[in-house]
Design a protein around this motif. Structure first.
Motif, PDB file in Angstrom:
ATOM      1  N   ARG A 178       0.830  -1.207   0.000  1.00  0.00           N
ATOM      2  CA  ARG A 178       0.000   0.000   0.000  1.00  0.00           C
ATOM      3  C   ARG A 178       0.862   1.254   0.000  1.00  0.00           C
ATOM      4  O   ARG A 178       0.568   2.223  -0.708  1.00  0.00           O
ATOM      5  CB  ARG A 178      -0.930   0.006   1.212  1.00  0.00           C
ATOM      6  CG  ARG A 178      -2.079  -0.943   1.087  1.00  0.00           C
ATOM      7  CD  ARG A 178      -2.941  -0.905   2.316  1.00  0.00           C
ATOM      8  NE  ARG A 178      -4.076  -1.801   2.184  1.00  0.00           N
ATOM      9  CZ  ARG A 178      -4.727  -2.327   3.195  1.00  0.00           C
ATOM     10  NH1 ARG A 178      -4.381  -2.034   4.431  1.00  0.00           N
ATOM     11  NH2 ARG A 178      -5.739  -3.137   2.987  1.00  0.00           N
ATOM     12  N   ALA A 179       1.922   1.262   0.802  1.00  0.00           N
ATOM     13  CA  ALA A 179       2.811   2.422   0.860  1.00  0.00           C
ATOM     14  C   ALA A 179       3.502   2.642  -0.482  1.00  0.00           C
ATOM     15  O   ALA A 179       3.633   3.782  -0.944  1.00  0.00           O
ATOM     16  CB  ALA A 179       3.843   2.233   1.966  1.00  0.00           C
ATOM     17  N   THR A 180       3.917   1.561  -1.119  1.00  0.00           N
ATOM     18  CA  THR A 180       4.543   1.662  -2.434  1.00  0.00           C
ATOM     19  C   THR A 180       3.571   2.226  -3.463  1.00  0.00           C
ATOM     20  O   THR A 180       3.922   3.110  -4.249  1.00  0.00           O
ATOM     21  CB  THR A 180       5.050   0.280  -2.892  1.00  0.00           C
ATOM     22  OG1 THR A 180       5.919  -0.248  -1.900  1.00  0.00           O
ATOM     23  CG2 THR A 180       5.773   0.366  -4.224  1.00  0.00           C
ATOM     24  N   LEU A 181       2.348   1.725  -3.444  1.00  0.00           N
ATOM     25  CA  LEU A 181       1.334   2.218  -4.366  1.00  0.00           C
ATOM     26  C   LEU A 181       1.041   3.686  -4.119  1.00  0.00           C
ATOM     27  O   LEU A 181       0.932   4.482  -5.059  1.00  0.00           O
ATOM     28  CB  LEU A 181       0.054   1.396  -4.235  1.00  0.00           C
ATOM     29  CG  LEU A 181      -1.120   1.829  -5.122  1.00  0.00           C
ATOM     30  CD1 LEU A 181      -0.753   1.694  -6.591  1.00  0.00           C
ATOM     31  CD2 LEU A 181      -2.360   1.025  -4.800  1.00  0.00           C
ATOM     32  N   LEU A 182       0.930   4.076  -2.868  1.00  0.00           N
ATOM     33  CA  LEU A 182       0.674   5.473  -2.535  1.00  0.00           C
ATOM     34  C   LEU A 182       1.812   6.359  -3.023  1.00  0.00           C
ATOM     35  O   LEU A 182       1.580   7.435  -3.567  1.00  0.00           O
ATOM     36  CB  LEU A 182       0.487   5.629  -1.026  1.00  0.00           C
ATOM     37  CG  LEU A 182       0.102   7.014  -0.542  1.00  0.00           C
ATOM     38  CD1 LEU A 182      -1.233   7.440  -1.141  1.00  0.00           C
ATOM     39  CD2 LEU A 182       0.031   7.039   0.972  1.00  0.00           C
ATOM     40  N   GLY A 183       3.045   5.909  -2.855  1.00  0.00           N
ATOM     41  CA  GLY A 183       4.196   6.663  -3.347  1.00  0.00           C
ATOM     42  C   GLY A 183       4.163   6.826  -4.857  1.00  0.00           C
ATOM     43  O   GLY A 183       4.469   7.903  -5.388  1.00  0.00           O
ATOM     44  N   LEU A 184       3.778   5.753  -5.556  1.00  0.00           N
ATOM     45  CA  LEU A 184       3.680   5.833  -7.020  1.00  0.00           C
ATOM     46  C   LEU A 184       2.570   6.778  -7.465  1.00  0.00           C
ATOM     47  O   LEU A 184       2.710   7.493  -8.457  1.00  0.00           O
ATOM     48  CB  LEU A 184       3.436   4.440  -7.604  1.00  0.00           C
ATOM     49  CG  LEU A 184       4.605   3.476  -7.542  1.00  0.00           C
ATOM     50  CD1 LEU A 184       4.167   2.088  -7.986  1.00  0.00           C
ATOM     51  CD2 LEU A 184       5.754   3.960  -8.406  1.00  0.00           C
ATOM     52  N   LEU A 185       1.476   6.774  -6.728  1.00  0.00           N
ATOM     53  CA  LEU A 185       0.375   7.663  -7.081  1.00  0.00           C
ATOM     54  C   LEU A 185       0.699   9.124  -6.781  1.00  0.00           C
ATOM     55  O   LEU A 185       0.231  10.026  -7.486  1.00  0.00           O
ATOM     56  CB  LEU A 185      -0.898   7.249  -6.336  1.00  0.00           C
ATOM     57  CG  LEU A 185      -1.511   5.917  -6.750  1.00  0.00           C
ATOM     58  CD1 LEU A 185      -2.687   5.568  -5.848  1.00  0.00           C
ATOM     59  CD2 LEU A 185      -1.949   5.946  -8.206  1.00  0.00           C
ATOM     60  N   GLN A 186       1.487   9.371  -5.741  1.00  0.00           N
ATOM     61  CA  GLN A 186       1.811  10.742  -5.369  1.00  0.00           C
ATOM     62  C   GLN A 186       2.945  11.334  -6.193  1.00  0.00           C
ATOM     63  O   GLN A 186       3.068  12.553  -6.279  1.00  0.00           O
ATOM     64  CB  GLN A 186       2.185  10.816  -3.892  1.00  0.00           C
ATOM     65  CG  GLN A 186       1.019  10.679  -2.966  1.00  0.00           C
ATOM     66  CD  GLN A 186       1.446  10.785  -1.516  1.00  0.00           C
ATOM     67  OE1 GLN A 186       2.599  10.537  -1.180  1.00  0.00           O
ATOM     68  NE2 GLN A 186       0.508  11.139  -0.666  1.00  0.00           N
TER      69      GLN A 186
END
Length: 169
Positions: A132-140
């Motif tokens: 989830r943290a990785t995905l959030l970083g990619l989205l941001q």
């Protein structure tokens, strides 16, 4: 069927219905203290391990509408949970590397059978929180780059004005 067995099957069916996954292991040869340690580690990732009879497991799986498990031999323990299947698979893989038991027979995830190799691949994945943290970083990332790009002309102007005022002083 005796009422005791019906109660056990109903309880097992409820556990299977509430869990998004099911891992089936053969715990033959595990000592009581080792089995307790496995249970303790699984509780840490939100999973539960319980010993079941193969015939009762087959009936409960059929009642839940899960795929046929085929031939289950030996002493069977199931692992179910309400959280992440990767965490439970990782605990079982780590535990099996330490004690050479339990042996994973197969698994079920979202009503699809999982092979032993697929369960090992799940165990190698990062935890759900890390994903989830990785995905959030990619989205941001694109939004952060856009903000930096939009702020750059104003920042450049501010640096030029500051250099000009320092040079004049």
């Amino acid at each position: 069927m005796r009422p005791e067995k019906a109660t056990i099957i109903a309880d097992l069916t409820a556990k299977l219905n509430s869990s998004p996954y099911l891992l089936i292991t053969d715990y033959t040869g595990l000592k009581v203290d080792q089995f307790s340690e496995l249970r303790k580690r699984l509780v840490g990732v939100g999973a539960e391990c319980r010993v079941v009879k193969n015939t009762m497991l087959r009936i409960a799986v059929k009642d839940c509408g899960l795929p046929d498990l085929g031939d289950l031999g030996g002493q069977t323990a199931i692992i179910v949970g309400e959280k992440d299947v990767c965490g439970a698979a990782k605990v079982v893989k780590t535990f099996a590397s330490e004690f050479e038991k339990p042996v994973v027979k197969l698994g079920v995830l979202d009503n699809a059978l999982l092979s032993i190799e697929q369960i090992k691949q799940l165990a190698d994945l990062p935890s759900l929180d890390v994903l989830r943290a990785t995905l959030l970083g990619l989205l941001q990332a694109p939004a952060s780059q856009l903000v930096r790009t939009l702020n750059e002309p104003a920042a450049s102007l501010a640096r030029v004005l500051k250099a000009k005022s320092e040079a004049a002083a």
